[in-house]
Design a protein around this motif. Sequence first.
Motif, PDB file in Angstrom:
ATOM      1  N   ARG A 119       0.852  -1.187   0.000  1.00  0.00           N
ATOM      2  CA  ARG A 119       0.000   0.000   0.000  1.00  0.00           C
ATOM      3  C   ARG A 119       0.888   1.237   0.000  1.00  0.00           C
ATOM      4  NH1 ARG A 119      -2.334   1.940   4.848  1.00  0.00           N
ATOM      5  NH2 ARG A 119      -3.987   3.480   4.552  1.00  0.00           N
ATOM      6  N   ALA A 120       0.461   2.271  -0.713  1.00  0.00           N
ATOM      7  CA  ALA A 120       1.245   3.501  -0.802  1.00  0.00           C
ATOM      8  C   ALA A 120       0.305   4.665  -1.060  1.00  0.00           C
ATOM      9  CB  ALA A 120       2.284   3.405  -1.914  1.00  0.00           C
ATOM     10  N   THR A 121       0.837   5.876  -0.883  1.00  0.00           N
ATOM     11  CA  THR A 121       0.066   7.063  -1.203  1.00  0.00           C
ATOM     12  C   THR A 121       0.968   8.082  -1.873  1.00  0.00           C
ATOM     13  OG1 THR A 121      -1.593   8.626  -0.347  1.00  0.00           O
ATOM     14  CG2 THR A 121       0.420   8.330   0.963  1.00  0.00           C
ATOM     15  N   THR A 122       0.349   9.110  -2.422  1.00  0.00           N
ATOM     16  CA  THR A 122       1.044  10.252  -2.998  1.00  0.00           C
ATOM     17  C   THR A 122       0.049  11.401  -3.002  1.00  0.00           C
ATOM     18  OG1 THR A 122       2.396  11.014  -4.872  1.00  0.00           O
ATOM     19  CG2 THR A 122       0.426   9.724  -5.400  1.00  0.00           C
ATOM     20  N   HIS A 123       0.435  12.538  -3.541  1.00  0.00           N
ATOM     21  CA  HIS A 123      -0.498  13.663  -3.619  1.00  0.00           C
ATOM     22  C   HIS A 123      -1.767  13.222  -4.349  1.00  0.00           C
ATOM     23  CE1 HIS A 123      -2.201  17.580  -4.597  1.00  0.00           C
ATOM     24  NE2 HIS A 123      -1.298  18.146  -3.794  1.00  0.00           N
ATOM     25  N   TRP A 124      -2.914  13.662  -3.858  1.00  0.00           N
ATOM     26  CA  TRP A 124      -4.171  13.172  -4.428  1.00  0.00           C
ATOM     27  C   TRP A 124      -4.300  13.471  -5.920  1.00  0.00           C
ATOM     28  CZ3 TRP A 124      -7.547  16.742  -6.526  1.00  0.00           C
ATOM     29  CH2 TRP A 124      -7.434  18.073  -6.095  1.00  0.00           C
ATOM     30  N   ARG A 125      -3.683  14.554  -6.386  1.00  0.00           N
ATOM     31  CA  ARG A 125      -3.771  14.863  -7.812  1.00  0.00           C
ATOM     32  C   ARG A 125      -3.018  13.841  -8.665  1.00  0.00           C
ATOM     33  NH1 ARG A 125      -5.907  19.795  -9.143  1.00  0.00           N
ATOM     34  NH2 ARG A 125      -5.978  21.414  -7.527  1.00  0.00           N
ATOM     35  N   ALA A 126      -2.037  13.184  -8.090  1.00  0.00           N
ATOM     36  CA  ALA A 126      -1.210  12.240  -8.846  1.00  0.00           C
ATOM     37  C   ALA A 126      -1.548  10.791  -8.544  1.00  0.00           C
ATOM     38  CB  ALA A 126       0.271  12.493  -8.546  1.00  0.00           C
ATOM     39  N   ALA A 127      -2.492  10.546  -7.632  1.00  0.00           N
ATOM     40  CA  ALA A 127      -2.765   9.176  -7.189  1.00  0.00           C
ATOM     41  C   ALA A 127      -3.265   8.285  -8.328  1.00  0.00           C
ATOM     42  CB  ALA A 127      -3.775   9.195  -6.046  1.00  0.00           C
ATOM     43  N   ALA A 128      -4.157   8.811  -9.152  1.00  0.00           N
ATOM     44  CA  ALA A 128      -4.682   7.999 -10.252  1.00  0.00           C
ATOM     45  C   ALA A 128      -3.578   7.638 -11.234  1.00  0.00           C
ATOM     46  CB  ALA A 128      -5.809   8.746 -10.963  1.00  0.00           C
ATOM     47  N   GLU A 129      -2.663   8.562 -11.491  1.00  0.00           N
ATOM     48  CA  GLU A 129      -1.547   8.302 -12.398  1.00  0.00           C
ATOM     49  C   GLU A 129      -0.626   7.231 -11.826  1.00  0.00           C
ATOM     50  OE1 GLU A 129       1.083   8.770 -15.697  1.00  0.00           O
ATOM     51  OE2 GLU A 129      -1.004   9.367 -15.381  1.00  0.00           O
ATOM     52  N   LEU A 130      -0.365   7.305 -10.517  1.00  0.00           N
ATOM     53  CA  LEU A 130       0.488   6.293  -9.885  1.00  0.00           C
ATOM     54  C   LEU A 130      -0.155   4.916  -9.988  1.00  0.00           C
ATOM     55  CD1 LEU A 130       3.065   5.732  -8.201  1.00  0.00           C
ATOM     56  CD2 LEU A 130       1.664   6.096  -6.147  1.00  0.00           C
ATOM     57  N   ALA A 131      -1.447   4.844  -9.721  1.00  0.00           N
ATOM     58  CA  ALA A 131      -2.153   3.560  -9.790  1.00  0.00           C
ATOM     59  C   ALA A 131      -2.186   3.005 -11.211  1.00  0.00           C
ATOM     60  CB  ALA A 131      -3.572   3.723  -9.252  1.00  0.00           C
ATOM     61  N   ALA A 132      -2.355   3.892 -12.188  1.00  0.00           N
ATOM     62  CA  ALA A 132      -2.428   3.441 -13.582  1.00  0.00           C
ATOM     63  C   ALA A 132      -1.075   2.948 -14.078  1.00  0.00           C
ATOM     64  CB  ALA A 132      -2.928   4.579 -14.467  1.00  0.00           C
ATOM     65  N   ARG A 133      -0.015   3.624 -13.696  1.00  0.00           N
ATOM     66  CA  ARG A 133       1.318   3.260 -14.189  1.00  0.00           C
ATOM     67  C   ARG A 133       1.898   2.057 -13.453  1.00  0.00           C
ATOM     68  NH1 ARG A 133       4.865   8.587 -14.291  1.00  0.00           N
ATOM     69  NH2 ARG A 133       6.463   7.035 -14.824  1.00  0.00           N
ATOM     70  N   TYR A 134       1.477   1.874 -12.201  1.00  0.00           N
ATOM     71  CA  TYR A 134       2.039   0.789 -11.401  1.00  0.00           C
ATOM     72  C   TYR A 134       0.901  -0.008 -10.752  1.00  0.00           C
ATOM     73  CZ  TYR A 134       6.281   3.564 -11.991  1.00  0.00           C
ATOM     74  OH  TYR A 134       7.344   4.262 -12.523  1.00  0.00           O
ATOM     75  N   PRO A 135       0.227  -0.856 -11.519  1.00  0.00           N
ATOM     76  CA  PRO A 135      -0.947  -1.578 -11.003  1.00  0.00           C
ATOM     77  C   PRO A 135      -0.629  -2.545  -9.872  1.00  0.00           C
ATOM     78  CG  PRO A 135      -0.313  -2.384 -13.188  1.00  0.00           C
ATOM     79  CD  PRO A 135       0.481  -1.140 -12.946  1.00  0.00           C
ATOM     80  N   ALA A 136       0.634  -2.866  -9.652  1.00  0.00           N
ATOM     81  CA  ALA A 136       0.985  -3.765  -8.544  1.00  0.00           C
ATOM     82  C   ALA A 136       0.958  -3.066  -7.197  1.00  0.00           C
ATOM     83  CB  ALA A 136       2.373  -4.371  -8.769  1.00  0.00           C
ATOM     84  N   ILE A 137       0.737  -1.747  -7.210  1.00  0.00           N
ATOM     85  CA  ILE A 137       0.700  -0.962  -5.964  1.00  0.00           C
ATOM     86  C   ILE A 137      -0.752  -0.703  -5.577  1.00  0.00           C
ATOM     87  CG2 ILE A 137       1.400   1.189  -4.853  1.00  0.00           C
ATOM     88  CD1 ILE A 137       3.598   1.430  -6.972  1.00  0.00           C
ATOM     89  N   ASP A 138      -1.056  -0.871  -4.311  1.00  0.00           N
ATOM     90  CA  ASP A 138      -2.374  -0.527  -3.767  1.00  0.00           C
ATOM     91  C   ASP A 138      -2.319   0.939  -3.353  1.00  0.00           C
ATOM     92  OD1 ASP A 138      -4.807  -0.325  -2.524  1.00  0.00           O
ATOM     93  OD2 ASP A 138      -4.270  -1.576  -0.798  1.00  0.00           O
TER      94      ASP A 138
END
Length: 318
Positions: A119-138
């Motif tokens: 599980r990980a987090t980042t700035h809410w504006r970038a969260a969807a991009e992080l999830a899309a680029r790295y689907p192995a991350i929750d």
Amino acid sequence: MHTVAVLALDQVVASDLAAPVDIFGHSRLPDGRAAYRVRVCGMTPSVDTGAFLLVPPWGPAELAEADTIVVAGCADVTAPVPDAVVEALRSAAARGTRIASICSGAFILAAAGLLDGGRATTHWRAAAELAARYPAIDVDPDVLYVDNGAVLTSAGAAAGIDLCLHMIRRDYGSAVAADSARNAVVPLEREGGQAQFIVHDQPPAPRGCALEPVMRWMWDNCAAELTLDDIAAHAGMSTRTLNRHFREQTGTTPLQWLLRTRIRQAQQLLESTAHPIERIAGQVGFGSPTAFRDRFRRVVGTSPHSYRRAFRSGVAQT
């Protein structure tokens, strides 16, 4: 002494870099000794921040000797991460070094494979991009930080301060962390998560999706007692088809989407009016103030009262 290496790469966000330098650098033990040795490290002799040129006093060798590495965020999350950075972080992780990221620094940790399966987090504006680029991350966009033990991630720069204080508390206990918080003039713990900071001034409908008209209708009529049958009838679909399309295009159900829409409208009212909580609950379609408070806390991470105290404008409508 515990050594914290703060990694600065090209286009580093200055506030992300400054937060750990300041918080760790000014942390003191009960006897007055410095709690940490802080090193700003670069992989190159100079770092272009966009606003100024930074000459890091330390380089990759100090990363190899650090007890904790903090990766500051970079302005462009799509920029490729240099192989040398990936290798340095992977080697540090293999040695058992604690590694943390602030804001978009999570993308750098992700590129090194350090967030896979967790599980990980980042700035809410970038969260969807992080999830899309790295689907192995929750990816959890609603929290201020995530502690996975050896790897930690935080949201924006202010949440990076929360994460640093959390690590100080892990290292030296609550008393030292509380003293560091007082020195920085911030609370040791903030109520709620970053969900309370997400912009909600427009109906939360994905642009151009086939369901946008019915979503906007739901936004405009969320105070009514809408049922799944009502929504399906307005959309001209069966309830089964409506549910399927919502799942495909939003990842949730129509009724769950409606509940979040009601909460977003409640946030607007809490910010811009002096209406009692009970009145707002009815205005956005909740049958009881208790149900409203429970749902609000689950979605936003804090109570309606605390949210209003933090975000209400100076001049509120009556």
